[in-house]
Enzyme design. Structure first.
Site, PDB file in Angstrom:
ATOM      1  N   ASN A 274      27.321  59.743-106.490  1.00 51.96           N
ATOM      2  CA  ASN A 274      27.753  58.741-105.508  1.00 51.96           C
ATOM      3  C   ASN A 274      28.045  57.392-106.156  1.00 51.96           C
ATOM      4  OD1 ASN A 274      28.393  58.579-102.766  1.00 51.96           O
ATOM      5  ND2 ASN A 274      26.372  59.269-102.133  1.00 51.96           N
TER       6      ASN A 274
ATOM      7  N   GLY B 166      25.141  54.938 -94.272  1.00 52.84           N
ATOM      8  CA  GLY B 166      24.353  54.922 -95.497  1.00 52.84           C
ATOM      9  C   GLY B 166      24.237  56.346 -96.004  1.00 52.84           C
TER      10      GLY B 166
ATOM     11  N   TYR C  54      28.244  43.786 -97.057  1.00 49.22           N
ATOM     12  CA  TYR C  54      27.376  42.629 -96.837  1.00 49.22           C
ATOM     13  C   TYR C  54      25.941  43.164 -96.885  1.00 49.22           C
ATOM     14  CZ  TYR C  54      31.734  40.532 -95.370  1.00 49.22           C
ATOM     15  OH  TYR C  54      33.032  40.078 -95.348  1.00 49.22           O
ATOM     16  N   ARG C  55      25.484  43.409 -98.114  1.00 54.45           N
ATOM     17  CA  ARG C  55      24.215  44.113 -98.288  1.00 54.45           C
ATOM     18  C   ARG C  55      23.322  43.502 -99.361  1.00 54.45           C
ATOM     19  NH1 ARG C  55      26.402  49.829-100.532  1.00 54.45           N
ATOM     20  NH2 ARG C  55      24.326  50.526 -99.851  1.00 54.45           N
TER      21      ARG C  55
ATOM     22  N   ASP D  40      28.553  63.169 -98.271  1.00 51.00           N
ATOM     23  CA  ASP D  40      27.148  63.269 -97.871  1.00 51.00           C
ATOM     24  C   ASP D  40      26.917  64.526 -97.036  1.00 51.00           C
ATOM     25  OD1 ASP D  40      26.847  60.725 -99.047  1.00 51.00           O
ATOM     26  OD2 ASP D  40      27.392  59.748 -97.160  1.00 51.00           O
TER      27      ASP D  40
ATOM     28  N   TYR E 198      28.579  46.914 -93.532  1.00 52.09           N
ATOM     29  CA  TYR E 198      29.857  46.978 -94.235  1.00 52.09           C
ATOM     30  C   TYR E 198      31.000  47.190 -93.255  1.00 52.09           C
ATOM     31  CZ  TYR E 198      30.090  52.168 -94.216  1.00 52.09           C
ATOM     32  OH  TYR E 198      30.164  53.489 -93.867  1.00 52.09           O
TER      33      TYR E 198
END
Length: 309
Positions: free
Chosen positions: A165, A34, A104-105, A251, A89
């Protein structure tokens, strides 16, 4: 006292060990990720005092995320286990370098962030609130949360850092531009990549004109990065590495730049640190596994003049 607070949706990634279609894989490695989680972990490893605001489900994946963040030394005062599931994911790497991500969120516990999700006094004395454009793309509530958090930060004199992002699987260029137009007046430090600039605005030059902020950092991949500060352009060279897993490198780059800002480094050295962290993560498997610790920096930078004093 905390120096940086990040907020967003934690994810768990399933990654095959070798290139090829997922349908033929039997073993998948499990990583915590994430965007904002990656930034928080990279900052914590550098010794920056960082807190993370977010939600995970009341499931085993949520427990995994919480354990990882605690182990890395991230403050979790406003991290919650909530009803629902933790986002997931899968990554797929094909032999010629192409990659795909399967999320899958939708409807996850982490996507339900809304205004009031944390006590805004948590931001008192913090140097930066860092958000990404992924969070507002998750849901209308998460979009409102992002704007609310930025407003609360500005009320307390906290600088706001935003990484564009852009994820085309989550929202359209028009939606992303609309959010940026609303958010930009409150942004002090903006990160975006050349690819994002072209996807959202057609040309890099157009993006730089539209996305005016006191400090804009343009990530240019293997070409390094530019920072636009006080009317001047500062260039930072990339570190040559063999990319093993590029996910999370952006990130880490943002974390390096933020750490340099917290430490009061000149822009040139912030870029150098940012490029180093991005390269370190790209050269390792996992979303943030390659992020270095502060004691590693002098060794990693030994080939060139180091700024560690």
């Amino acid at each position: 006292m905390l120096e940086v607070v990040t907020a967003g949706e934690p994810l768990v990634a399933l990654v095959p060990q070798e290139p090829g279609h997922l349908r033929g894989k039997r073993l998948l490695e499990v990583y915590v990720g994430g965007a904002e989680v990656n930034v928080a972990v990279a900052l914590a490893r550098l010794g920056v005092k960082v807190g993370f605001v977010g939600r995970v489900g009341e499931d085993e994946l949520g427990a995994m995320v919480e354990e990882r963040l605690r182990a890395e030394g991230v403050d979790l005062t406003h991290f919650r286990r909530a009803p629902g599931f933790t986002g997931l994911y899968l990554r797929e790497y094909l032999p010629l370098g192409q990659g795909r991500v399967f999320y899958y969120r939708k409807g996850s516990a982490g996507s339900a962030l809304a205004p009031g999700a944390f006590d805004p006094d948590y931001l008192e004395g913090v140097r930066f609130l860092h958000l990404s454009g992924i969070t507002p793309a998750l849901s209308p509530e998460a979009r409102a949360f992002s704007l609310w958090a930025m407003e609360e930060a500005k009320r307390r004199g906290v600088r706001v850092s935003l990484d564009v992002n852009y994820r085309q699987t989550l929202w359209s260029p028009e939606e992303a531009r609309g959010f940026l137009e609303r958010a930009l007046p409150g942004v002090d430090l903006l990160f975006l990549s050349e690819e994002e600039a072209e996807l959202l605005f057609g040309r890099v030059e157009e993006a730089l004109r539209a996305l005016s902020a006191p400090e804009v950092v343009l990530k240019r991949g293997a070409k390094g990065a530019w920072a636009f500060v006080d009317g001047r352009r500062v260039e930072g060279s990339a570190f040559a590495v063999e990319a093993v897993d590029p996910v999370g490198a952006g990130d880490a780059f943002a974390a390096g730049y933020l750490a340099g800002a917290v430490w009061g480094l000149p822009v040139e050295e912030r870029l150098r640190l940012a490029n180093l962290l991005g390269a370190s993560v790209a050269a390792s498997r996992g979303d943030h596994e390659g992020a270095p610790y502060r004691e590693d920096l002098e060794v990693l930078l030994k080939a060139t003049q180091t700024f560690m004093r």
